[in-house]
Write an enzyme that holds these catalytic residues in place. Sequence first.
Site, PDB file in Angstrom:
ATOM      1  N   ASP A  82       0.870  -1.173   0.000  1.00  0.00           N
ATOM      2  CA  ASP A  82       0.000   0.000   0.000  1.00  0.00           C
ATOM      3  C   ASP A  82       0.902   1.216   0.000  1.00  0.00           C
ATOM      4  O   ASP A  82       1.401   1.628   1.044  1.00  0.00           O
ATOM      5  CB  ASP A  82      -0.902  -0.009   1.241  1.00  0.00           C
ATOM      6  N   TRP A 107       5.710  -4.189   8.648  1.00  0.00           N
ATOM      7  CA  TRP A 107       4.878  -5.358   8.814  1.00  0.00           C
ATOM      8  C   TRP A 107       5.249  -6.364   7.744  1.00  0.00           C
ATOM      9  O   TRP A 107       5.812  -6.005   6.700  1.00  0.00           O
ATOM     10  CB  TRP A 107       3.386  -4.999   8.786  1.00  0.00           C
ATOM     11  N   ASP A 126       8.930   0.718   4.608  1.00  0.00           N
ATOM     12  CA  ASP A 126       8.751   2.003   3.946  1.00  0.00           C
ATOM     13  C   ASP A 126      10.085   2.726   3.833  1.00  0.00           C
ATOM     14  O   ASP A 126      10.988   2.514   4.644  1.00  0.00           O
ATOM     15  CB  ASP A 126       7.752   2.872   4.722  1.00  0.00           C
ATOM     16  N   TRP A 158       4.625   3.141   8.005  1.00  0.00           N
ATOM     17  CA  TRP A 158       5.599   2.405   8.794  1.00  0.00           C
ATOM     18  C   TRP A 158       6.902   3.168   9.003  1.00  0.00           C
ATOM     19  O   TRP A 158       7.823   2.656   9.623  1.00  0.00           O
ATOM     20  CB  TRP A 158       5.821   0.997   8.224  1.00  0.00           C
ATOM     21  N   TYR A 167       6.929   9.852   4.902  1.00  0.00           N
ATOM     22  CA  TYR A 167       6.804   8.662   4.053  1.00  0.00           C
ATOM     23  C   TYR A 167       7.087   8.998   2.598  1.00  0.00           C
ATOM     24  O   TYR A 167       6.518   9.946   2.058  1.00  0.00           O
ATOM     25  CB  TYR A 167       5.382   8.077   4.173  1.00  0.00           C
ATOM     26  N   THR A 170       7.614   2.578  -0.857  1.00  0.00           N
ATOM     27  CA  THR A 170       7.585   1.279  -0.180  1.00  0.00           C
ATOM     28  C   THR A 170       8.339   0.231  -0.987  1.00  0.00           C
ATOM     29  O   THR A 170       8.277   0.225  -2.221  1.00  0.00           O
ATOM     30  CB  THR A 170       6.116   0.820   0.004  1.00  0.00           C
TER      31      THR A 170
END
Lengths: 180, 390, 139
Positions: A82, A107, A126, A158, A167, A170
């Site tokens: 995501d 995660w 991330d 994250w 951020y 990813t």
Amino acid sequence: MDSTNWMDRRFETGARYLARLTSRRSFLTRLGTLLVGAASIPLLPMSRAAAQAADAGFREPDIDGDAGDPMNCNYWRYCSIDGFMSPCCGGSASSCPPGTEMSAVTWIGTCQNPADGNDYLISYNDCCGKSPCGQCFCNNNEDDMPVYVTGRSNNINWCLAHSTTAYHSTVALVLGRADG
Amino acid sequence: MISRTWLAGLAIGITATPGFAQEFDAFGRSEVLPEPERDWMFVDYSLVDVTDDRYLGLIGVAETFSPAAIEFSPDGSSLFALETFYTRGNRGDRTDTVTIFDTVTLGVAGEVVIPAKRALALIVKGALALTDNGRFLGVFNLTPATSISVVDIEAGTFVGEISTPGCSLVFSGGDLRYLMICANGDLLTVTVDEVGREVSKERTESFFDPEIDPLREAGVRFGDEWLFVSFDGTMHSVDVAGEIPRIGESWSLLSEADREENWRITGRQPLAVHEQSGRLYVLARQSEEPLDDPADWDGTEIWAFDLATRERVQRLEARPELEEGGGPGGAIGSTSGDGTSNIQVTQGDEPLLVAVSDTGISVRHALNGDYLHERLENAPASGWLSLRIR
Amino acid sequence: MVRIALALLTFAFGLAAAGAGSAASPRFNYILHCQGCHLADGGATPGKIPPLIGTGRFLAVEGGREFLVRVPGVSLSIVPDDELAELINWMLFRFSADDVPADFEPYTAEEVGRYRQEPLVEVETVRVGLIGPYDETPE
């Protein structure tokens, strides 16, 4: 305890746990590669957008044993990503773009690689420290849970445990086989 | 002498209006908002009059990863939003604040610095909550350890942090109480004292099983009840009126016939309640496959339920058939783009149903579904819909 | 010394049996359910996540054994009781072998199942009460 019983127990604990093992969405796209021509797949009644995404599908593996295109949202590792895909932002599926830092806290989920049919542990770290990349947003949600199941939610930035929480993008690191 | 200006006017076909006298402007005037009306709605941080299709103003909240989440003071004179700042823009030392905005001028009235831990996640409901007595604002923290930061909004001070291991999100749960959802489906009740300090934390038995059918975070309040919908379309409620919060009986929004036709409850902001009529509006779409995250899939229909009888009383198409306008963008939080992602309903005698689609925002009379505007021209294209008057 | 060796042997045997294609191994469960926050080396994220390094010290104090199960990351996880017991045993030796007492009795599924019925609503204060504040220095 043999594997059949283990599977049964998993099934008893809920359909979602079983879903983790059977990987619904990648099953659909896997089915696609078995038939001749992506366009001839009889698609189930989902949205046009999803149909387009499924049609975009898998190309021939261009990396030995690593099927698909890491710039494509349907790349096998991205089954629960995501965010903005790192390869579109100057990084790769396994590395962060220049000048950003990979968050250690993250995660971890599992995805099935169609090249060998195996499930792998995927770490969705991330890349932090810059404004959002803004390119190639990709959101797949196998096994994703709401935010209150914090260890399995991809709706969390994250970077939040990193020294800089901005951020950027990813990655999807392959940590190992996910067969126990 | 014929003035050059007059001649120039003649050359381009302008004719003067007899008796017209141009007024001159004084420098420096900014609008202030009048008394708010029921048809005012926030689209993220932009305030829009959805009847007059008029953009009223913007709350200047610093852009962050997290979507817009705002709370109002009990008298409506102030609005609270969460902000995160870095000393060098997108890097550097982090500061989090509860920022207080004046609802008439939309200017900043003050701020309370809180621990730099507020949850950076795609949540709106559950990010912050005001106790029902209107005094203590709770902010959900995620480091990833979870806790609540309590702010006394009367005093304008940070009171303290309450650690809430294993439980997340913060919802108003009474005059001096918050509700949280735990990772195993338990409910946590956090009680504070008259100055906002922790008194107790109590867990209930699980009211849902996240492994079988997780609850969506985006709950709505109906009187003294919180209403949550699950991935599978089951409504769960928590009544906060009494001594202890009471978990209500759950019920399904989907009938047997609906399930046979593969209807599912979806959408980023899937629930809206009209208190006066006791109607619940929900977003629904068909999908043969279960959806990994219903929030990413727009609803193609809007259904209304009578909360007293739990009967469906209305079905509406989710968006007008306008020409394509944009489609799903590349932004975080974009959806399938083929229906409505967010719904909201204004309160009072003549409720309006406001819906966000990728073609824009539409406004309908909620009770009969008639369009007032098929597309607002003077509103942002999309965003979380929050009521100005609840 | 012999007792530790015996415990390790029993434990390793258990691991080997687990690895023979049945239930998920502790190492796998650790990666999938714990490593995201507790990292591959069990180190702390200062101010945010406590270390798993040194958790063996809880075994030496009254109430410490239950504590390791009652913390929310353990008690609320979806790992079934028997695998969870194996996981905690594995974790103790993986990240804190020097702190595990000579007479350590490995956790059982029954014991874990019992303790996890009472997830803690307060962790920091309880932890400090048991073994004091934790040392966040990475090892």
